[in-house]
Write a protein that holds these residues in place. Structure first.
Motif, PDB file in Angstrom:
ATOM      1  N   GLY A  70       0.792  -1.216   0.000  1.00 13.99           N
ATOM      2  CA  GLY A  70       0.000   0.000   0.000  1.00 13.99           C
ATOM      3  C   GLY A  70       0.828   1.271   0.000  1.00 13.99           C
ATOM      4  O   GLY A  70       0.291   2.366  -0.137  1.00 13.99           O
ATOM      5  N   VAL A  71       2.141   1.135   0.159  1.00 11.46           N
ATOM      6  CA  VAL A  71       3.043   2.288   0.162  1.00 11.46           C
ATOM      7  C   VAL A  71       3.961   2.264  -1.051  1.00 11.46           C
ATOM      8  O   VAL A  71       4.188   3.286  -1.704  1.00 11.46           O
ATOM      9  CB  VAL A  71       3.895   2.316   1.453  1.00 11.46           C
ATOM     10  N   THR A  72       4.472   1.098  -1.371  1.00  7.59           N
ATOM     11  CA  THR A  72       5.417   0.963  -2.480  1.00  7.59           C
ATOM     12  C   THR A  72       4.690   1.059  -3.814  1.00  7.59           C
ATOM     13  O   THR A  72       3.663   0.410  -4.012  1.00  7.59           O
ATOM     14  CB  THR A  72       6.147  -0.389  -2.389  1.00  7.59           C
ATOM     15  N   PRO A  73       5.174   1.847  -4.756  1.00 12.66           N
ATOM     16  CA  PRO A  73       4.502   1.998  -6.046  1.00 12.66           C
ATOM     17  C   PRO A  73       4.542   0.722  -6.874  1.00 12.66           C
ATOM     18  O   PRO A  73       5.433  -0.121  -6.706  1.00 12.66           O
ATOM     19  CB  PRO A  73       5.294   3.121  -6.723  1.00 12.66           C
ATOM     20  N   ALA A  74       3.595   0.575  -7.760  1.00 12.23           N
ATOM     21  CA  ALA A  74       3.541  -0.586  -8.651  1.00 12.23           C
ATOM     22  C   ALA A  74       4.804  -0.630  -9.504  1.00 12.23           C
ATOM     23  O   ALA A  74       5.305   0.410  -9.951  1.00 12.23           O
ATOM     24  CB  ALA A  74       2.304  -0.506  -9.535  1.00 12.23           C
ATOM     25  N   GLY A  75       5.308  -1.824  -9.720  1.00 13.65           N
ATOM     26  CA  GLY A  75       6.489  -1.989 -10.547  1.00 13.65           C
ATOM     27  C   GLY A  75       7.795  -1.756  -9.824  1.00 13.65           C
ATOM     28  O   GLY A  75       8.858  -1.811 -10.448  1.00 13.65           O
ATOM     29  N   PHE A  76       7.744  -1.500  -8.523  1.00 16.21           N
ATOM     30  CA  PHE A  76       8.975  -1.272  -7.763  1.00 16.21           C
ATOM     31  C   PHE A  76       9.788  -2.560  -7.637  1.00 16.21           C
ATOM     32  O   PHE A  76      11.014  -2.541  -7.670  1.00 16.21           O
ATOM     33  CB  PHE A  76       8.623  -0.732  -6.367  1.00 16.21           C
ATOM     34  N   ASP A  77       9.086  -3.684  -7.480  1.00 18.19           N
ATOM     35  CA  ASP A  77       9.697  -5.013  -7.469  1.00 18.19           C
ATOM     36  C   ASP A  77      10.919  -5.074  -6.556  1.00 18.19           C
ATOM     37  O   ASP A  77      12.050  -5.313  -6.986  1.00 18.19           O
ATOM     38  CB  ASP A  77      10.088  -5.441  -8.890  1.00 18.19           C
ATOM     39  N   MET A  78      10.678  -4.916  -5.257  1.00 20.10           N
ATOM     40  CA  MET A  78      11.789  -4.958  -4.297  1.00 20.10           C
ATOM     41  C   MET A  78      12.353  -6.368  -4.176  1.00 20.10           C
ATOM     42  O   MET A  78      11.636  -7.358  -4.266  1.00 20.10           O
ATOM     43  CB  MET A  78      11.328  -4.452  -2.943  1.00 20.10           C
ATOM     44  N   VAL A  79      13.649  -6.441  -3.975  1.00 19.43           N
ATOM     45  CA  VAL A  79      14.330  -7.709  -3.725  1.00 19.43           C
ATOM     46  C   VAL A  79      15.374  -7.498  -2.632  1.00 19.43           C
ATOM     47  O   VAL A  79      15.840  -6.382  -2.402  1.00 19.43           O
ATOM     48  CB  VAL A  79      15.009  -8.282  -4.988  1.00 19.43           C
ATOM     49  N   MET A  80      15.729  -8.596  -1.969  1.00 18.06           N
ATOM     50  CA  MET A  80      16.721  -8.547  -0.900  1.00 18.06           C
ATOM     51  C   MET A  80      17.983  -9.276  -1.323  1.00 18.06           C
ATOM     52  O   MET A  80      17.915 -10.363  -1.919  1.00 18.06           O
ATOM     53  CB  MET A  80      16.175  -9.210   0.366  1.00 18.06           C
ATOM     54  N   GLY A  81      19.139  -8.679  -1.029  1.00 21.84           N
ATOM     55  CA  GLY A  81      20.416  -9.328  -1.262  1.00 21.84           C
ATOM     56  C   GLY A  81      21.125  -9.594   0.053  1.00 21.84           C
ATOM     57  O   GLY A  81      20.912  -8.886   1.043  1.00 21.84           O
ATOM     58  N   ALA A  82      21.952 -10.629   0.077  1.00 25.80           N
ATOM     59  CA  ALA A  82      22.764 -10.889   1.269  1.00 25.80           C
ATOM     60  C   ALA A  82      23.735  -9.741   1.480  1.00 25.80           C
ATOM     61  O   ALA A  82      24.145  -9.055   0.535  1.00 25.80           O
ATOM     62  CB  ALA A  82      23.517 -12.207   1.104  1.00 25.80           C
ATOM     63  N   VAL A  83      24.111  -9.512   2.713  1.00 26.77           N
ATOM     64  CA  VAL A  83      25.070  -8.454   3.035  1.00 26.77           C
ATOM     65  C   VAL A  83      26.413  -8.800   2.398  1.00 26.77           C
ATOM     66  O   VAL A  83      26.861  -9.949   2.452  1.00 26.77           O
ATOM     67  CB  VAL A  83      25.213  -8.312   4.556  1.00 26.77           C
ATOM     68  N   PRO A  84      27.073  -7.845   1.743  1.00 27.84           N
ATOM     69  CA  PRO A  84      28.361  -8.123   1.095  1.00 27.84           C
ATOM     70  C   PRO A  84      29.415  -8.633   2.066  1.00 27.84           C
ATOM     71  O   PRO A  84      29.368  -8.357   3.271  1.00 27.84           O
ATOM     72  CB  PRO A  84      28.765  -6.760   0.514  1.00 27.84           C
ATOM     73  N   SER A  85      30.373  -9.367   1.535  1.00 19.09           N
ATOM     74  CA  SER A  85      31.504  -9.841   2.330  1.00 19.09           C
ATOM     75  C   SER A  85      32.415  -8.675   2.658  1.00 19.09           C
ATOM     76  O   SER A  85      32.594  -7.754   1.857  1.00 19.09           O
ATOM     77  CB  SER A  85      32.290 -10.901   1.554  1.00 19.09           C
ATOM     78  N   LEU A  86      33.006  -8.738   3.837  1.00 12.71           N
ATOM     79  CA  LEU A  86      33.898  -7.666   4.255  1.00 12.71           C
ATOM     80  C   LEU A  86      35.223  -7.710   3.503  1.00 12.71           C
ATOM     81  O   LEU A  86      35.779  -6.681   3.120  1.00 12.71           O
ATOM     82  CB  LEU A  86      34.138  -7.766   5.760  1.00 12.71           C
ATOM     83  N   GLY A  87      35.735  -8.933   3.255  1.00 12.81           N
ATOM     84  CA  GLY A  87      37.000  -9.062   2.535  1.00 12.81           C
ATOM     85  C   GLY A  87      37.239 -10.485   2.084  1.00 12.81           C
ATOM     86  O   GLY A  87      36.497 -11.411   2.435  1.00 12.81           O
ATOM     87  N   ALA A  88      38.302 -10.683   1.317  1.00 10.78           N
ATOM     88  CA  ALA A  88      38.603 -11.997   0.756  1.00 10.78           C
ATOM     89  C   ALA A  88      38.956 -13.026   1.820  1.00 10.78           C
ATOM     90  O   ALA A  88      38.864 -14.235   1.588  1.00 10.78           O
ATOM     91  CB  ALA A  88      39.745 -11.877  -0.251  1.00 10.78           C
ATOM     92  N   ALA A  89      39.387 -12.579   2.988  1.00 11.61           N
ATOM     93  CA  ALA A  89      39.798 -13.494   4.054  1.00 11.61           C
ATOM     94  C   ALA A  89      38.640 -13.916   4.953  1.00 11.61           C
ATOM     95  O   ALA A  89      38.871 -14.589   5.976  1.00 11.61           O
ATOM     96  CB  ALA A  89      40.894 -12.847   4.891  1.00 11.61           C
ATOM     97  N   ASP A  90      37.416 -13.557   4.608  1.00 15.24           N
ATOM     98  CA  ASP A  90      36.267 -13.926   5.436  1.00 15.24           C
ATOM     99  C   ASP A  90      36.224 -15.430   5.674  1.00 15.24           C
ATOM    100  O   ASP A  90      36.499 -16.231   4.774  1.00 15.24           O
ATOM    101  CB  ASP A  90      34.960 -13.506   4.749  1.00 15.24           C
ATOM    102  N   LYS A  91      35.808 -15.825   6.865  1.00 15.80           N
ATOM    103  CA  LYS A  91      35.735 -17.247   7.205  1.00 15.80           C
ATOM    104  C   LYS A  91      34.454 -17.908   6.698  1.00 15.80           C
ATOM    105  O   LYS A  91      34.391 -19.127   6.575  1.00 15.80           O
ATOM    106  CB  LYS A  91      35.855 -17.424   8.721  1.00 15.80           C
ATOM    107  N   LEU A  92      33.427 -17.104   6.446  1.00 16.76           N
ATOM    108  CA  LEU A  92      32.166 -17.626   5.924  1.00 16.76           C
ATOM    109  C   LEU A  92      31.900 -17.013   4.559  1.00 16.76           C
ATOM    110  O   LEU A  92      32.292 -15.875   4.291  1.00 16.76           O
ATOM    111  CB  LEU A  92      31.015 -17.306   6.881  1.00 16.76           C
ATOM    112  N   PRO A  93      31.223 -17.735   3.651  1.00 19.46           N
ATOM    113  CA  PRO A  93      31.016 -17.241   2.290  1.00 19.46           C
ATOM    114  C   PRO A  93      30.038 -16.071   2.217  1.00 19.46           C
ATOM    115  O   PRO A  93      29.253 -15.838   3.142  1.00 19.46           O
ATOM    116  CB  PRO A  93      30.466 -18.464   1.555  1.00 19.46           C
TER     117      PRO A  93
END
Length: 479
Positions: free
Chosen positions: A324-347
């Motif tokens: 009821g707030v978001t306009p038609a065609g906005f098509d929101m999607v969620m992405g995972a939070v980016p990795s902090l760096g190449a040495a991260d222990k989790l993907p």
């Protein structure tokens, strides 16, 4: 608005109080229950009320008394109560001799606390919302049924699969305190970064998987005359989610455990300081929508859906909340939070997730067998699927939305969960130690407005964590 981290129960539709994030942070805990028996009744020698029980069988593994009435109380908030009526119809089909008393209320604690004190509670309760019951108090008083028996019972969909094996990662742990399970949470909340897929497509922007790529993208967004980020400034815990998710990916599960267990120096771990530095960098480079620090959750989300900012941190309830707030065609999607760096222990695909919409069975209910069975029905694939259809929200039952045509937002959340697999993280300090949670929120609010540095952020929170650890009046929990 926020399980053991959780997640935050949804507020009543008319709520003008704290953000959904704040309310969804309450989750489940546990206490003991009497053992099952195959007899018709069992009795009050130990002070417990007489409880009707039916004979156990393959069709009735929990020994539900076929004709005993069932009282169900549902929190009438953002999810409504229609989904519960669907589950009740299935229960009624299984036990046609039972009548069901369905109540939909908002201030659950205010309405039910006197009944718990008098030992006349309902048979099953959706303990959600701003006025929910205090679980810790109920657990300490032995007022809640241990749900282990339900979790070990055969699921309604497959008699060879116990209920616990049908749930998404972390759901059982979210309802556990001191080794016992006393709540089972119906929804599965995932925290991430949200954006409009058509907006990104029009500009040729790709969602970043690393923080370096995020900063490069923010520069491009700013050139296009759009603020790269906004956030719910009055409730800075929203901004904590990407910060803590990045830290968990970089430092691994041991970092999360150290934080939750109040280990000395936990908040000064390098990944946490680096993640705080990443959030500070958004402010330092002018990538936050001016004035965001003064916005409520609804105001920030409205500005985002109006195209004033490209990215906003939030949990997976966002799409339903923005109806009821978001306009038609906005098509929101969620992405995972980016990795902090190449040495991260989790993907990169690791997500911060927890369950919410918390159901419990009172230990002194008249029909606790029926309460357990109602939850067995509610947490079946059919009932969970119906919940998803009605609320555009991911249920905590694995595979419940498979094959279901869903909205862009729910579809992106489902994809994130599938991609993450077992790579999910959940911090519990917020639910275990509310003063520490507030200290983290306050420090992050100061960080985002450049009033403190990342080092000062870490020192300030560590001091608060040390104070909690040293306070002998505060019960301590460990992972």
């Amino acid at each position: 608005m926020h399980t053991f981290r959780p997640a935050r129960p949804r507020p009543a539709p008319t709520s003008t109080g704290p953000s959904r994030r704040t309310l969804l942070r309450a989750a489940a805990a546990g206490a003991a229950a009497p053992a099952l028996a195959g007899c018709v009744t069992s009795g009050g020698d130990d002070g417990q009320p007489t409880v009707a029980r039916g004979e156990t069988s393959a069709e009735n593994p929990l020994g539900v008394p076929a004709s005993t009435p069932l009282e169900v109380v549902i929190f009438d908030g953002g999810y409504g109560d229609e989904y519960a009526g669907h589950a009740e119809s299935i229960y009624k089909g299984r036990f046609p001799g039972a009548t069901i008393d369905h109540k939909a209320i908002q201030r659950v604690g205010e309405a039910l606390q006197p009944r718990f004190v008098a030992d006349t509670p309902p048979d099953v309760v959706d303990n959600t919302g701003a006025g929910r019951l205090d679980l810790a108090t109920l657990v300490a008083a032995g007022k809640l049924t241990d749900l282990t028996e339900l979790l070990d019972a055969p699921s309604l969909d497959d008699p060879d699969t116990p209920v616990r094996d049908t749930l998404l990662p972390g759901v059982v742990a979210d309802g556990t305190l001191d080794g016992k399970v006393h709540t089972l949470n119906l929804t599965y909340t995932v925290w991430g970064l949200w954006y409009s897929r058509p907006l990104f497509a029009r500009h040729g922007w790709a969602y970043p998987t690393s923080w370096e790529a995020m900063l490069a993208l923010c520069a491009e967004i700013k050139k296009a005359g759009i603020a790269p980020w906004t956030y719910q400034g009055k409730y800075p815990e929203y901004l904590n989610d990407p910060l803590l998710a990045m830290a968990a990916k970089a430092g691994g599960p041991e970092l999360v455990t150290a934080v939750d267990n109040l280990e000395p120096g936990a908040w000064r771990q390098q990944p946490l300081r680096d993640a705080a530095g990443a959030i500070a960098e958004l402010a330092g480079r002018g990538y936050l929508l001016p004035g965001s620090e003064a916005l409520s959750h609804t105001e920030a989300q409205a500005a985002w859906s109006q195209g004033k900012a490209a990215i906003i941190p939030c949990g997976s309830w966002l799409e339903a909340e923005q109806q009821g707030v978001t306009p038609a065609g906005f098509d929101m999607v969620m992405g995972a939070v980016p990795s902090l760096g190449a040495a991260d222990k989790l993907p990169y695909g690791t997500i911060q997730a927890a369950s919410s919409e918390s159901f419990l069975v009172p230990a002194r209910a008249k029909n606790p067998r029926g309460g357990l069975e109602f939850l067995r029905v509610l947490f079946s694939r059919g009932s969970a699927r119906r919940f998803a259809e009605l609320n555009s929200t991911l249920p905590s039952v694995a595979g419940a939305t498979d094959g279901l045509t869903v909205s862009t937002g729910l579809g992106s959340v489902r994809s994130a969960v599938q991609a993450a697999g077992a790579n999910t993280v959940t911090y519990r300090f917020r639910t275990w130690y509310a003063p520490l949670g507030k200290a983290v929120d306050d420090a992050t609010g100061e960080l985002a407005t450049r009033r403190i540095t990342p080092e000062q952020w870490a020192d300030r929170i560590q001091k608060a964590a040390d104070a909690v650890a040293a306070d002998s009046t505060v019960p301590k929990y460990t992972r």
